[in-house]
Design an enzyme around this catalytic site. Structure first.
Site, PDB file in Angstrom:
ATOM      1  N   THR A 514       3.821  -5.707   1.437  1.00 22.34           N
ATOM      2  CA  THR A 514       3.872  -7.271   1.014  1.00 22.34           C
ATOM      3  C   THR A 514       3.680  -7.622  -0.401  1.00 22.34           C
ATOM      4  OG1 THR A 514       3.415  -7.644   3.426  1.00 22.34           O
ATOM      5  CG2 THR A 514       3.333  -9.532   1.798  1.00 22.34           C
ATOM      6  N   HIS A 515       3.815  -6.546  -1.152  1.00 22.84           N
ATOM      7  CA  HIS A 515       3.503  -6.486  -2.517  1.00 22.84           C
ATOM      8  C   HIS A 515       4.803  -6.972  -3.471  1.00 22.84           C
ATOM      9  CE1 HIS A 515       0.213  -3.173  -1.636  1.00 22.84           C
ATOM     10  NE2 HIS A 515       0.016  -4.377  -1.027  1.00 22.84           N
ATOM     11  N   ASN A 516       4.869  -8.309  -3.096  1.00 22.81           N
ATOM     12  CA  ASN A 516       6.252  -8.805  -3.958  1.00 22.81           C
ATOM     13  C   ASN A 516       5.576  -9.443  -5.303  1.00 22.81           C
ATOM     14  OD1 ASN A 516       6.161  -9.703  -0.929  1.00 22.81           O
ATOM     15  ND2 ASN A 516       8.341  -9.196  -1.410  1.00 22.81           N
TER      16      ASN A 516
END
Lengths: 587, 409
Positions: A514-516
């Site tokens: 979820t590392h946007n």
């Protein structure tokens, strides 16, 4: 017509890590602060006590704590030539929902970026020449240096009680720590976690090959700790329910555990939950924000006037809020002009799974951010001269859990169901594990966020559109990291080894991370950034984006939260020591 | 802002100018502030402020063994509060348990303790209550059934249970000890909860502060008993508990959490030290440590298994807990109390520790009523009460059952 509320000094959009840190720091200064949070109130005691917090079906599979697409979603596509379609079920990445945000459901992996990550373009150009950087790659230097951020990394780590072993104390390399990390002014607040067997085996193998394994810095803490706010955390029980779960043992660093008990006591702080900020309001000059408008769950609209607006939502939604509010020029990939939505980046992960012969790993004894890592192949820690890519990542064995519904490793060729599958599951469960690589994701001209021309949300506002795909540089890097990992694991003589380097195209239906990052990038020049070095909007000086990962110009080979926390404190100091004394542009 | 600081400085200069006369001037700042602090010592808000209600406007229901009483409105409202009460009526209420027109009060109002307060302190309190915001809120305090609804019955009760009279210092003891004794026996009225009661609800003064059960909780022994009381705590630990609600042994929850929030956390350090000095020097209650049950006992073995499964993650295998987070069970006085009411209450319903400025975490324990049977809870409590050096009588499943039934409504 929105009903107007009494004015506040500060309105904070989103009450996760950055929102709670900024709220605390500014409310402590005596300012009247209100935080507006889209999701529900969440509290350790009442929402996920250890009596039922470890419910894999509810939280791990049915994603109880996450954003529902009917609340907010986005459209995705890989290429600019495609038509983007809406995400109707979050899968590739999982934005959080409610107080605590991503800081509640995360694993707790808390890294600092390398000093050379902050002056990336300059560093690469100086070492290898400008031609090393692909023509369509839009990486740029950060407007802050590692040295400037070091005290703020330190503050965040002390807030969160991070467990680890320093590898570089004031320039002096420390045995047992990460020798590649930037200098640290102090040791970690708590000692490293104990390692499970699989991680010990990896570390042993890596060491034999000449690498320097070290314990991963962890927000699941190794012993009781009371942070500078007076809030107490408990020792991690190694239950293996971190990512996607809340921690009922007060062991995983989160806004709930580390900040809110102190913040909620402040009489000049208030939080409005289950209310979504729909836009930041501007005065008729367009240069000054007057507050925000939000809508509650009954559909009623409210206007919250405020002198200062802090955009503290999840990175993607920070970008959308600025786009919807008309703050900053939207990025246009054709002309390369405009900035909001530019330099979206992700993370390039891969793994090597092994089944060992006669080892009993007991992988259910696990923590979200335990594990042994090596950093020889991260960032520019290794010579890229003869390699056809730049960037890198850490490699390591981090056993985050072996939860019974979703952890069913079986050898290749095993039937998908039936007695053979059951037998293989029973035989393999305790002997198999996965070694991960966690690689950088650099930014490109054609990876960006903008407003979708077709799809609208329940309030009639355009959805945000994500255009993203892995590029050759990242694919090659992932192959390299994965090969290195396989090399190490082969020395353990596994029965089966499966290396899965990241391949394109990016698939939004398979969970990766979820590392946007990016979209409201920070920089020294308004032409290629949305906010200045103090995370202040170039266009509207009373709007700050204090350190969400949306300000990262590109993503490094580390998890973002440590840097997000450091930037939150950095921005809080800039507001307290500079902005409040003389409101207006700080640069 | 400017206006406010101007006002503050006017008030300050007035109070300086009037310092010499402050003792006599019932409206002076010092006098009112002294009264305000006494209202904290006495925890007046604890009963006279309803949850979410205006301060001191009354209405909090007190369930006594004899029926329900509502705390009256003590704001200066002339119709529904105490606005028309004379000073001598006010003194009579606190010192003699007599309200308006000599009507007898019920001892839910702790006049058997307040009678120890000096007349000067009571009048200071009176000065403060004149300054609180008047609120019109009519409360009928007496909701007791016959025959307790007859106030005259209190004359008989008083004759049996009530000794009016001011606190008499003990010249053999230090000033600090005497201050502590005054606070504990007088305004802070610790015995109201912590002293065992007779069948009629009077204090058993011979066993003062040795623990009592009320409203489903056991208010523990706070004498210097090493086993069941605070004897094993240092003075500093006792002060920390009263000031922050937490120390290295335990965290406060239940009714004591309210007392800490409203009263002890706001007391001066001098007064907290005085209370601790007095309690540490109190005569230990009777009762030596019993023989612990054998680990091989069937109930103990069952309890050990439940403990490992449901409790050990937080309280640890060795019962050491986590400082300021999960109470230490090994050596805990409340764990080894004769009456397991609090233990059953906490395991069934869960509990939330008090949060204070000094210990803001306010951690909680989940309830296990949905997960453990009466017999299982009895077994795990028996195990906890007889492990790691602890020793206390086994808990009967019937005790858990009655606690479950009483907390169900």
């Amino acid at each position: 017509m929105a009903r107007k509320l009494p004015r506040k000094d500060v309105v904070v959009v989103g009450l996760g890590w950055t929102g709670s840190i900024l709220s605390y720091e500014l409310a402590k200064q005596g300012l009247d602060v209100v935080a507006i949070e889209r999701g529900p109130w969440r509290d350790t005691a009442s929402d996920f006590p250890p009596g039922y917090g470890q419910d894999e079906l509810r939280y791990g599979v049915r994603l109880d704590m996450f954003l529902r697409p009917e609340q907010e979603t986005l459209t995705v596509r890989n290429k600019m030539s495609e038509t983007a379609l809406p995400v109707r079920k979050f899968a590739g990445f999982l934005p959080g929902n409610g107080v605590g945000g991503a800081g509640l459901h995360w694993n707790g992996q808390t890294w600092r970026f390398l000093p050379s990550d902050f002056n990336l373009r300059t560093h690469i150009t100086e070492r290898y020449g400008a031609s090393k950087i692909p023509e369509d790659m839009t990486i740029q230097d950060w407007p802050v240096t590692y040295d400037e951020l070091e005290p703020y990394y330190d503050r965040f780590e002390k807030l969160a009680g991070i467990s680890g072993k320093a590898g570089n104390l004031n320039g002096k390399i420390q045995p047992g720590g990460n020798p590649f990390e930037g200098w640290r002014s102090s040791e970690y607040p708590t000692p490293p976690l104990k390692q499970n067997y699989g991680s010990a085996l990896f570390a042993e193998a890596a060491k034999k090959m000449g690498y320097a394994p070290f314990p991963r810095p962890s927000g699941n803490i190794s012993e009781g700790y009371t942070n500078p706010l007076g809030v107490t955390m408990g020792q991690c029980t190694y239950c293996g329910f971190c990512e996607r779960f809340g921690c009922g043992n007060y062991s995983k660093s989160s806004p709930q555990v580390c900040v809110l008990p102190a913040l909620m006591r402040l009489p000049n702080f208030a939080v409005q939950t289950e209310s979504e900020v729909t836009r930041i309001n501007l005065d008729n000059t367009g240069k000054k924000a007057t507050g925000v408008t939000y809508v509650d769950t009954s559909g009623e609209e409210w206007e919250q006037p405020a002198d200062l607006v802090l955009v503290c939502a999840f990175s993607l939604f920070n970008v959308r809020l600025l786009l919807l509010s008309g703050i900053g020029a939207p990025y246009d990939p054709q002309s390369g002009k405009g900035v909001v939505g530019r330099n979206y980046a992700y993370q390039t992960t891969s793994g090597v799974s092994v089944i060992l012969k006669d080892k009993v790993l007991n992988n259910f004894i696990a923590t979200g951010s335990g594990g042994m890592m090596i950093d020889e192949f991260n960032g520019d820690n290794f010579d890229h001269k003869d390699l056809d890519f730049i960037g890198g990542g850490y490699i390591g064995s981090g056993q985050t859990g072996a939860r019974p519904i979703t952890t069913r490793p079986v050898p290749k060729g095993t039937p998908r169901w039936g007695s053979q599958w059951k037998k293989a599951t029973a035989e393999t469960y305790n002997r198999a594990y996965n070694i991960g690589t966690h690689g950088s994701s650099y930014s490109y001209r054609d990876c960006y966020l903008d407003l979708d021309p077709t799809y609208k949300d329940r309030l009639g506002r355009p959805l945000m559109r994500m255009t993203f795909d892995f590029h050759d540089n990242e694919i090659k890097m992932s192959q390299f990291l994965t090969d290195k990992t396989a090399e190490i694991m082969k020395t353990l003589d596994p029965v089966e080894l499966t290396a899965s380097p990241r391949k394109g195209p990016w698939n939004s239906t398979i969970y990766q991370t979820t590392h946007n990052t990016g979209g409201t990038v920070m920089g020294n020049d308004p032409k290629d950034s949305v906010v200045n070095r103090y995370c202040q909007s170039w266009d509207v000086s009373n709007v700050f984006v204090p350190g969400g990962a949306s300000v990262f110009p590109q993503n490094a080979g580390y998890n973002p939260t440590g840097t997000v926390g450091a930037l939150a404190y950095w921005t809080a100091d800039a507001i307290k020591n500079r902005y409040l004394k003389n409101p207006g542009p700080l640069v | 802002m400017m206006k406010r600081s101007l006002l503050v400085s006017v008030v300050l200069s007035l109070s300086f100018a009037g310092a010499a006369r402050a003792q006599e001037d019932p409206k002076g700042y010092d006098r009112v502030e002294k009264g305000r602090y006494l209202s904290v010592l006495g925890d007046c808000a604890g009963c006279h402020t309803a949850p979410g209600g205006k301060p001191f406007a009354g209405g909090l229901a007190l369930d006594t063994p004899f029926g329900r009483l509502l705390a009256p409105n003590i704001t200066p409202d002339p119709e529904t509060g105490i606005g028309r009460m004379s000073d001598s009526d006010f003194v009579a209420a606190l010192h003699e348990g007599r309200g308006h027109n000599g009507r007898r009060l019920y001892p839910a109002m702790p006049y058997p303790a307040y009678t120890k307060m000096s007349r000067d302190d009571v009048l200071a309190l009176r000065s403060y209550f004149r300054t609180v915001q008047p609120v019109s809120n009519a409360v009928e305090p007496n909701q007791l059934p016959f025959p307790f609804n007859i106030r005259l019955s209190m004359a008989f009760w008083n004759w049996l249970n009530f000794t009016p009279g001011r606190f008499q210092p003990n010249p053999q003891k230090s000033d600090e000890w005497n201050r502590g004794a005054y606070l504990v026996e007088g305004p802070a009225h610790c015995g109201t909860c912590h002293t065992p009661k007779t069948a009629l609800g009077g204090d058993k003064t011979s066993v003062a502060l040795s623990g009592a059960t009320l409203q489903g909780w056991f208010a523990p022994d706070i004498t210097a008993n090493n086993h069941k009381g605070i004897g094993a705590w240092t003075k500093e630990e006792l002060v920390a508990y009263l000031k922050t609600g937490a120390n290295k042994h335990t965290l406060a929850s239940g009714p004591m959490a309210e007392a800490i929030t409203n009263s002890t956390s706001q007391m001066s350090d001098e007064d907290l030290n005085a209370i601790a000095a007095y309690l540490k020097d109190s005569r230990p209650s009777d009762g030596s440590k019993p023989q612990a049950l054998a680990a091989g006992d069937a109930t103990m073995r069952a309890g050990a298994a439940i403990y490992k499964d449901a409790c050990a993650a937080c309280h640890k295998d060795n019962g050491s807990g986590e400082t300021h987070l999960f109470p230490k069970l090994a050596g805990s006085a409340i764990v080894q109390s004769d009456d397991p009411a609090t233990l059953a209450h906490v395991v069934l319903n869960g509990a939330r520790a008090v949060g204070t400025a000094g210990a803001p975490t306010a951690p909680a324990m989940p309830g296990f009523d949905w997960r453990l049977s009466d017999a299982q809870i009895a077994a795990v409590l028996t195990y906890i009460r007889n492990s790691w050096g602890n020793a206390a009588p086994a808990v009967a499943a019937s005790a858990v059952k009655s606690q479950r039934e009483s907390s169900a409504h």
